[in-house]
Design a protein around this motif. Sequence first.
Motif, PDB file in Angstrom:
ATOM      1  N   LEU A   1       0.830  -1.199   0.000  1.00 40.99           N
ATOM      2  CA  LEU A   1       0.000   0.000   0.000  1.00 40.99           C
ATOM      3  C   LEU A   1       0.869   1.255   0.000  1.00 40.99           C
ATOM      4  CD1 LEU A   1      -3.050   0.608   0.111  1.00 40.99           C
ATOM      5  CD2 LEU A   1      -2.852   0.763   2.586  1.00 40.99           C
TER       6      LEU A   1
ATOM      7  N   LEU B   1      -5.793  -4.679   5.372  1.00 43.62           N
ATOM      8  CA  LEU B   1      -4.354  -4.445   5.412  1.00 43.62           C
ATOM      9  C   LEU B   1      -3.604  -5.763   5.499  1.00 43.62           C
ATOM     10  CD1 LEU B   1      -4.141  -1.493   7.982  1.00 43.62           C
ATOM     11  CD2 LEU B   1      -3.964  -1.337   5.493  1.00 43.62           C
TER      12      LEU B   1
ATOM     13  N   ASP C   1       1.683  -3.901   5.863  1.00 41.69           N
ATOM     14  CA  ASP C   1       1.103  -2.552   5.860  1.00 41.69           C
ATOM     15  C   ASP C   1       0.696  -2.052   7.250  1.00 41.69           C
ATOM     16  OD1 ASP C   1       1.345  -2.334   3.091  1.00 41.69           O
ATOM     17  OD2 ASP C   1      -0.602  -3.274   2.752  1.00 41.69           O
ATOM     18  N   LEU C   2       0.681  -2.960   8.233  1.00 49.28           N
ATOM     19  CA  LEU C   2       0.159  -2.592   9.548  1.00 49.28           C
ATOM     20  C   LEU C   2       0.866  -1.384  10.147  1.00 49.28           C
ATOM     21  CD1 LEU C   2      -0.491  -5.943  11.447  1.00 49.28           C
ATOM     22  CD2 LEU C   2      -2.181  -4.275  10.699  1.00 49.28           C
TER      23      LEU C   2
ATOM     24  N   PHE D   1      -0.111   1.957   8.221  1.00 52.25           N
ATOM     25  CA  PHE D   1      -1.483   2.319   7.861  1.00 52.25           C
ATOM     26  C   PHE D   1      -2.549   1.937   8.888  1.00 52.25           C
ATOM     27  CE2 PHE D   1       0.887   1.980   3.878  1.00 52.25           C
ATOM     28  CZ  PHE D   1       0.583   3.198   3.288  1.00 52.25           C
ATOM     29  N   TYR D   2      -2.185   1.151   9.886  1.00 46.11           N
ATOM     30  CA  TYR D   2      -3.202   0.749  10.863  1.00 46.11           C
ATOM     31  C   TYR D   2      -3.492   1.886  11.842  1.00 46.11           C
ATOM     32  CZ  TYR D   2      -5.676  -1.787  14.499  1.00 46.11           C
ATOM     33  OH  TYR D   2      -6.620  -2.194  15.411  1.00 46.11           O
TER      34      TYR D   2
ATOM     35  N   THR E   1      -9.177  -6.756   8.966  1.00 41.14           N
ATOM     36  CA  THR E   1      -8.017  -5.965   9.380  1.00 41.14           C
ATOM     37  C   THR E   1      -7.716  -6.177  10.858  1.00 41.14           C
ATOM     38  OG1 THR E   1      -8.359  -4.281   7.674  1.00 41.14           O
ATOM     39  CG2 THR E   1      -7.123  -3.619   9.623  1.00 41.14           C
TER      40      THR E   1
ATOM     41  N   ARG F   1      -3.903   7.021   4.672  1.00 43.75           N
ATOM     42  CA  ARG F   1      -3.839   6.547   3.290  1.00 43.75           C
ATOM     43  C   ARG F   1      -3.766   7.659   2.253  1.00 43.75           C
ATOM     44  NH1 ARG F   1      -6.596   0.998   2.424  1.00 43.75           N
ATOM     45  NH2 ARG F   1      -6.645   0.082   4.511  1.00 43.75           N
TER      46      ARG F   1
END
Length: 450
Positions: A2, A20, A24-25, A28-29, A70, A307
Amino acid sequence: MLKKATTVSELASAFAPAPLTLEDLKDFYVDVDCERDGFLSRREEIKKKLEGTDYIKILFAGHRGSGKSTELIKLKKEIEDNSFIVSFSIMEELDINDIEYIDLIMVMMEKLADRGEAEGLIPNNGRYLETIKNWLTDVTKIKAEETGYMMEVGAGIQANRGVLSLLIGLIAEFKASIRASSVNKVEYRKVLDKSITILKANCNILINEISMALRNKGKKLLLIIEDMDKGDIAKVQNIFFNHSGILSELNTRMIFTMSISTLTSTSRGEIKGRFDLATLPMLKVKEESGADFDKGIQAIRKIVEKRADLSLFESGILNNMIVRSGGVLRDLFGMIEIAGTSAGFNRLSAVNGQSADYAFNRLKSKYLGTISIGDEKEAGITTDGLYTKLVEVCNAREKKFPLDKTMLILLSCLAVLEYNGKQWFDIHPAVKALLHEMGKIPAEKEETRS
C-alpha cells in the motif's frame, strides 16, 4: 504494498477494498478500539479468551465492511510469538454459497497437513497421514494416484511430497467436485456424513500431532477460518447451529468470522456453551438522537489520513463522505475510490462536491439493487415489506427492533445498520436518501461539515 495517495489519481489504489496486510500494519493501521467501544478492546477480549483454554471456539462477528479482517491481521501480529496460526479463507477454498460442515472439516485437514509438514511438525510420510489417506480413499472411492493434483506432481508442476501429496490430492479432488457442483459432491458428502465420527477423529489426529510438536516450541495451535460472513446465511446457520457439536469437539482453538445478521437472538442461545461470541462494533458516525458523533467521525478521518493527504479533499467534503458512509468503512473507501477517479478524469487536484455526490449516487444505486426479494412466495416477505420496515426504522424515535426475518434481510445487505453496545439500529444514509427520492420520507437537511 500500500502507498499513501498524494494525488487524486492515486486514491483508487490507496482505498482498494481489501484488508491491510501484515507488511502494511505499521504505516497504515489506526487503533480505533476506544471509538468502537470505550470499555473493552475486542482484540484484547479475544486474546484473553484464547489464553483461557486450549479448545475454545470463537465466533468473531460484525457487519460486512466493519473491519473484521483488518482486526484479525492485527491480532495475528500480536499473538504470533506464542501461537502457530493456520489461517485460510473459506471463500477461496470452496463454493461459499453451497457449503456444508463436512466441506469445512476437509479443508481444515488439508491446511493442517500442509502447514504441519511444511513447518516440520509432522513427517510427510508419517503413519498418521497414511492412515487418513487410506481411510479417505476407501470411503470416497477416489483413486489418490489419479487425481488432478497427482497428475501435476507427475508433470513436475507440483513437488512430490510422498503420502502428503496423495492426501492433498484426495482433498483437492473433493474440493473441485464441491466448487464445480459436480454430481459426485452429493455422494462424497453422504458417505463422509455416515462416517463423521471417523472424519472428526482423523482431523483430531492431525491437530494432536501438531499440538504436541508445538509444545517444545512454547506455542499453541490456532485455526482462523475467514469469510464465513460472506456465505449464504441459511448454509452458515446450518453449520454452526445444527452441527455445532462436531466443530466444538475438534481439539484446538478456532476463530470464525461471522456476520451479525447470521446470529439471531434465538440462535445465540443455541450456540451458548459451544462457541464464544465476540462482536466488533460499528464505528458510528451518528448518535441515536441523530446528532453527529464527532469522536467517530474524527477516528475515521485518521484512517483516511493514513492513506491519503487530506488536501486531496476540498473543505468539508471528507466529513460529509464519512457521514454518508454510515460508518461502513468499505462504503467510504468505495466512495473515495470513485470520487478520486472522477476528480482525476475531470482534471481536478482535489475531490470536490460534485465528485463526492457522484460517488454517493453510485453507492445509492448499489443499495437500490440489493433491497429486493427474488422469490417473494418462498421467502414469505415482499420487496414492499422491506421498504415498509425501512420507513418504520427511519421514523422511530426508539431505534430498537426485534430481529425478525425482515430485519435480518435488511441487516445482511447493510440497508439497516446495527450499532453495538446498546444495540440500536438506523438506516444507512444511502438508503435514507433513496427513501426520500421515492417520496417515502421527507428530506433531511444536509450540513456542510468542516
